[in-house]
Design an enzyme around this catalytic site. Structure first.
Site, PDB file in Angstrom:
ATOM      1  N   SER A   4       0.818  -1.228   0.000  1.00  0.00           N
ATOM      2  CA  SER A   4       0.000   0.000   0.000  1.00  0.00           C
ATOM      3  C   SER A   4       0.849   1.274   0.000  1.00  0.00           C
ATOM      4  O   SER A   4       0.328   2.376   0.066  1.00  0.00           O
ATOM      5  CB  SER A   4      -0.932   0.013   1.215  1.00  0.00           C
ATOM      6  OG  SER A   4      -0.172  -0.066   2.410  1.00  0.00           O
ATOM      7  N   ASN A  92      -2.489  -1.677  13.650  1.00  0.00           N
ATOM      8  CA  ASN A  92      -3.938  -1.427  13.599  1.00  0.00           C
ATOM      9  C   ASN A  92      -4.323  -0.113  14.274  1.00  0.00           C
ATOM     10  O   ASN A  92      -5.092   0.678  13.721  1.00  0.00           O
ATOM     11  CB  ASN A  92      -4.716  -2.580  14.255  1.00  0.00           C
ATOM     12  CG  ASN A  92      -4.511  -3.893  13.525  1.00  0.00           C
ATOM     13  OD1 ASN A  92      -3.868  -3.925  12.473  1.00  0.00           O
ATOM     14  ND2 ASN A  92      -5.035  -4.976  14.075  1.00  0.00           N
ATOM     15  N   THR A 137     -36.876  28.119 -13.054  1.00  0.00           N
ATOM     16  CA  THR A 137     -37.158  26.811 -12.467  1.00  0.00           C
ATOM     17  C   THR A 137     -37.377  25.909 -13.661  1.00  0.00           C
ATOM     18  O   THR A 137     -37.834  26.371 -14.715  1.00  0.00           O
ATOM     19  CB  THR A 137     -38.422  26.822 -11.577  1.00  0.00           C
ATOM     20  OG1 THR A 137     -39.526  27.234 -12.368  1.00  0.00           O
ATOM     21  CG2 THR A 137     -38.269  27.778 -10.393  1.00  0.00           C
ATOM     22  N   HIS A 138     -37.019  24.652 -13.532  1.00  0.00           N
ATOM     23  CA  HIS A 138     -37.082  23.706 -14.662  1.00  0.00           C
ATOM     24  C   HIS A 138     -36.306  24.246 -15.865  1.00  0.00           C
ATOM     25  O   HIS A 138     -36.665  23.980 -17.009  1.00  0.00           O
ATOM     26  CB  HIS A 138     -38.529  23.419 -15.076  1.00  0.00           C
ATOM     27  CG  HIS A 138     -39.416  23.050 -13.928  1.00  0.00           C
ATOM     28  ND1 HIS A 138     -39.574  21.755 -13.498  1.00  0.00           N
ATOM     29  CD2 HIS A 138     -40.159  23.812 -13.084  1.00  0.00           C
ATOM     30  CE1 HIS A 138     -40.401  21.739 -12.461  1.00  0.00           C
ATOM     31  NE2 HIS A 138     -40.758  22.972 -12.174  1.00  0.00           N
ATOM     32  N   SER A 259      -9.553  24.757 -29.177  1.00  0.00           N
ATOM     33  CA  SER A 259      -9.729  23.436 -29.776  1.00  0.00           C
ATOM     34  C   SER A 259      -8.609  23.239 -30.778  1.00  0.00           C
ATOM     35  O   SER A 259      -8.145  24.195 -31.394  1.00  0.00           O
ATOM     36  CB  SER A 259     -11.085  23.374 -30.476  1.00  0.00           C
ATOM     37  OG  SER A 259     -11.033  22.498 -31.580  1.00  0.00           O
ATOM     38  N   LYS A 265     -12.842  28.350 -30.920  1.00  0.00           N
ATOM     39  CA  LYS A 265     -13.335  27.808 -29.657  1.00  0.00           C
ATOM     40  C   LYS A 265     -12.637  28.377 -28.422  1.00  0.00           C
ATOM     41  O   LYS A 265     -11.433  28.606 -28.405  1.00  0.00           O
ATOM     42  CB  LYS A 265     -13.180  26.275 -29.633  1.00  0.00           C
ATOM     43  CG  LYS A 265     -14.170  25.547 -30.505  1.00  0.00           C
ATOM     44  CD  LYS A 265     -15.616  25.800 -30.139  1.00  0.00           C
ATOM     45  CE  LYS A 265     -16.155  24.901 -29.067  1.00  0.00           C
ATOM     46  NZ  LYS A 265     -16.209  23.479 -29.388  1.00  0.00           N
ATOM     47  N   ASN A 267     -13.193  26.905 -24.810  1.00  0.00           N
ATOM     48  CA  ASN A 267     -13.946  25.909 -24.046  1.00  0.00           C
ATOM     49  C   ASN A 267     -13.767  26.088 -22.531  1.00  0.00           C
ATOM     50  O   ASN A 267     -12.668  26.377 -22.077  1.00  0.00           O
ATOM     51  CB  ASN A 267     -13.491  24.505 -24.432  1.00  0.00           C
ATOM     52  CG  ASN A 267     -13.803  24.195 -25.886  1.00  0.00           C
ATOM     53  OD1 ASN A 267     -14.773  24.714 -26.435  1.00  0.00           O
ATOM     54  ND2 ASN A 267     -12.972  23.379 -26.501  1.00  0.00           N
ATOM     55  N   GLU A 272     -15.707  22.241 -16.611  1.00  0.00           N
ATOM     56  CA  GLU A 272     -16.123  20.874 -16.951  1.00  0.00           C
ATOM     57  C   GLU A 272     -15.357  19.852 -16.122  1.00  0.00           C
ATOM     58  O   GLU A 272     -15.915  18.857 -15.657  1.00  0.00           O
ATOM     59  CB  GLU A 272     -15.890  20.609 -18.433  1.00  0.00           C
ATOM     60  CG  GLU A 272     -16.814  21.410 -19.339  1.00  0.00           C
ATOM     61  CD  GLU A 272     -16.372  21.339 -20.785  1.00  0.00           C
ATOM     62  OE1 GLU A 272     -16.792  20.414 -21.485  1.00  0.00           O
ATOM     63  OE2 GLU A 272     -15.591  22.202 -21.228  1.00  0.00           O
ATOM     64  N   TYR A 299     -10.192  -5.354  13.409  1.00  0.00           N
ATOM     65  CA  TYR A 299      -9.490  -4.956  12.190  1.00  0.00           C
ATOM     66  C   TYR A 299      -9.515  -6.059  11.138  1.00  0.00           C
ATOM     67  O   TYR A 299      -9.318  -7.228  11.434  1.00  0.00           O
ATOM     68  CB  TYR A 299      -8.032  -4.574  12.500  1.00  0.00           C
ATOM     69  CG  TYR A 299      -7.269  -4.220  11.236  1.00  0.00           C
ATOM     70  CD1 TYR A 299      -7.338  -2.937  10.711  1.00  0.00           C
ATOM     71  CD2 TYR A 299      -6.528  -5.181  10.550  1.00  0.00           C
ATOM     72  CE1 TYR A 299      -6.683  -2.623   9.527  1.00  0.00           C
ATOM     73  CE2 TYR A 299      -5.868  -4.869   9.371  1.00  0.00           C
ATOM     74  CZ  TYR A 299      -5.952  -3.576   8.870  1.00  0.00           C
ATOM     75  OH  TYR A 299      -5.307  -3.270   7.701  1.00  0.00           O
ATOM     76  N   GLN A 304      -7.519  -1.381   4.751  1.00  0.00           N
ATOM     77  CA  GLN A 304      -6.420  -0.691   4.069  1.00  0.00           C
ATOM     78  C   GLN A 304      -6.950   0.066   2.847  1.00  0.00           C
ATOM     79  O   GLN A 304      -6.346   1.037   2.395  1.00  0.00           O
ATOM     80  CB  GLN A 304      -5.364  -1.714   3.639  1.00  0.00           C
ATOM     81  CG  GLN A 304      -4.194  -1.127   2.885  1.00  0.00           C
ATOM     82  CD  GLN A 304      -3.019  -2.067   2.850  1.00  0.00           C
ATOM     83  OE1 GLN A 304      -2.333  -2.247   3.841  1.00  0.00           O
ATOM     84  NE2 GLN A 304      -2.797  -2.702   1.708  1.00  0.00           N
ATOM     85  N   LYS A 307      -7.820   4.265   2.436  1.00  0.00           N
ATOM     86  CA  LYS A 307      -6.971   5.444   2.280  1.00  0.00           C
ATOM     87  C   LYS A 307      -6.878   6.014   0.876  1.00  0.00           C
ATOM     88  O   LYS A 307      -6.888   7.229   0.703  1.00  0.00           O
ATOM     89  CB  LYS A 307      -5.562   5.112   2.811  1.00  0.00           C
ATOM     90  CG  LYS A 307      -5.500   5.233   4.327  1.00  0.00           C
ATOM     91  CD  LYS A 307      -4.242   4.702   4.914  1.00  0.00           C
ATOM     92  CE  LYS A 307      -4.192   3.203   4.899  1.00  0.00           C
ATOM     93  NZ  LYS A 307      -5.276   2.541   5.677  1.00  0.00           N
TER      94      LYS A 307
END
Ligand code: ARG
Length: 459
Positions: A4, A92, A137-138, A259, A265, A267, A272, A299, A304, A307
């Site tokens: 790990s 642990n 709204t909507h 782009s 463009k 963007n 995003e 445990y 493990q 994390k």
């Protein structure tokens, strides 16, 4: 499969801090002489230096950060002294303490960044003055609102995230160190002293629970996921506002990309990406819940797996928060594009119905009358305010010449004076409240138990 270090090496600083506190507890319990304790602390300092400089790092054979650091300590202190640090603790209770330390430290940074973003939005709201925009709204035109009101609607959720973190901190402020493998330790070590050194005000009340539960990691993951929702909704707003159709805002070049094929463009990649990154943060939460589900006490190595997602969540959120604040503080607002007058939709419709209701017509009927007027508008391709007065009067004799006031966008906005409403006066009160809340939240974080600062920045 069991390795790990590729993700838990980031806990190395916390581990060394834990070892230092544990060594002192061993010293107080008479399991290390004063001289041994001194040499142990020197060795741990040297280990920290080697970790910082990169001179010491995990190798393929190290199972986790704890085994790697033990190897490093033995190299410096020798097997005889280095081997004594294992007494009275287990990986642990160690790992359960370390993830708490790491998360608490990073939650402070995240809370500060959330407050910073809230401050940026408050600043933009103040700058927006009386700029009006169509509230929806909507996704359909609904009623006119102040731009400041709309922006502030993104501030309150952020402030609630900060409060959630402060509240969560009270629960995670307990050290599992001293729980041993699961049942506690026999060596007379004082877990409270270790807890204090590690920035906790108390020790977990049950050593089995302390080593086996990860609900607080999951709770952090939830709060972060909720912040992810807030950032994603804000991103969506920015993406729509930045389209040619809306053109409500223009993002600074630093926050837009071109782009490779379409030269025109610009963007909104960063908005995003923030919207997209929220997906992985929700995924981390779900992964953790599924990992914990049905695990027997105490445990299990499944734990493990807590994390990688938790650390990724914190880092992802910090990245998104810093970019979002920069994107908003550098955008250009196009107030003309936002202006509601002459726009599509019939933002005054509710107020025209209210006008009739105030003159005694049941609202149901008023609603129908205005519905009819909207139909007339659609036939004539115009807005409510463009209809001749006669058309209003034909629809209802209750209409008088003062109907023009009910059609005036600034008057419509100014009329919504109730608490939380969109009138400039109400929004000014809201701004004051938010600023006060910001200061109070900063204070709450300042008053929480101090966490151990590692001084190495965000690892
Ligand atoms: N790397 C382990 C974890 O993250 C540490 C605890 C290992 N304990 C054990 N008994 N194998 O959970």
């Amino acid at each position: 499969l069991s390795k790990s270090t590729q993700f838990d090496w980031r806990l190395a600083d916390d581990d060394i801090a834990g070892s230092r506190a544990h060594a002192r507890a061993l010293g107080r319990a008479g399991l290390l002489t004063a001289d041994e304790l001194q040499r142990m602390e020197d060795a741990l300092d040297e280990l920290q230096r080697r970790v910082d400089s990169g001179a010491f790092a995990p190798i393929e054979d190290d199972e986790d950060e704890a085994t790697a650091l033990e190897r490093g300590l033995l190299q410096i202190a020798g097997d005889e002294l280095g081997g004594k640090l294992r007494a009275g603790r287990s990986r642990n209770d160690q790992i359960a303490a370390l993830i708490r330390m790491w998360l608490r430290r990073h939650s402070r940074i995240i809370a500060k960044m959330l407050l910073g973003l809230a401050a940026t939005l408050i600043e933009q709201s103040e700058k927006a003055g009386r700029t009006v925009m169509p509230g929806r709204t909507h996704m359909q035109h609904a009623q006119p609102v102040l731009l400041a009101h709309q922006l502030m609607a993104h501030v309150w959720p952020l402030l609630r995230d900060v409060e959630r973190l402060a509240d969560w901190d009270k629960r995670i402020d307990a050290s599992p160190y001293g729980s041993g493998a699961l049942a506690g330790n026999t060596l007379g070590l004082e877990p409270v002293a270790v807890a204090r050194e590690l920035g906790f005000s108390k020790v977990t009340a049950n050593s089995i629970d302390g080593t086996a539960s990860r609900d607080l990691v999951a709770e952090f993951a939830f709060i972060a996921a909720m912040a992810g929702v807030d950032l994603s909704r804000l991103s969506e707003e920015i993406i729509i506002w930045n389209t040619q159709e809306f053109a409500f805002v223009r993002l600074d070049d630093a926050y837009s990309t071109g782009s490779s094929i379409m030269p025109q463009k610009k963007n909104p990649d960063f908005a995003e990406l923030i919207r997209g990154k929220s997906g992985r943060v929700y995924g981390n939460l779900v992964q953790l819940l599924v990992t914990m589900k049905g695990l027997p006490l105490a445990y299990n190595k499944d734990l493990q797996e807590d994390k990688e997602g938790a650390l990724d969540t914190a880092h992802t959120l910090m990245q998104c928060l810093s970019v979002m604040a920069g994107m908003i503080s550098t955008w250009t607002v196009n107030e003309d594009a936002m202006a509601c007058e002459g726009g599509v939709g019939h933002l005054a419709a509710t107020d025209v119905a209210d006008y009739l209701a105030k003159r005694g017509l049941p609202f149901r009927e008023a609603h129908a009358v205005v519905g009819h007027l909207v139909l007339m508008c659609e036939k004539r391709s115009c807005n409510l305010e463009d209809l001749p007065f006669e058309v209003f009067q034909e629809a209802s004799p209750l209409f008088e010449h003062d109907i023009t006031e009910a059609l005036d966008i600034p008057s419509i906005v100014a009329a919504r004076t109730t608490e939380g409403g969109t009138a400039p006066a109400a929004v000014a009160v809201q701004l004051e409240r938010a600023e006060a809340q910001l200061v109070a939240d900063e204070g709450v974080f300042g008053s929480l138990t101090k966490v151990v600062e590692m001084g190495h920045g965000a690892k």
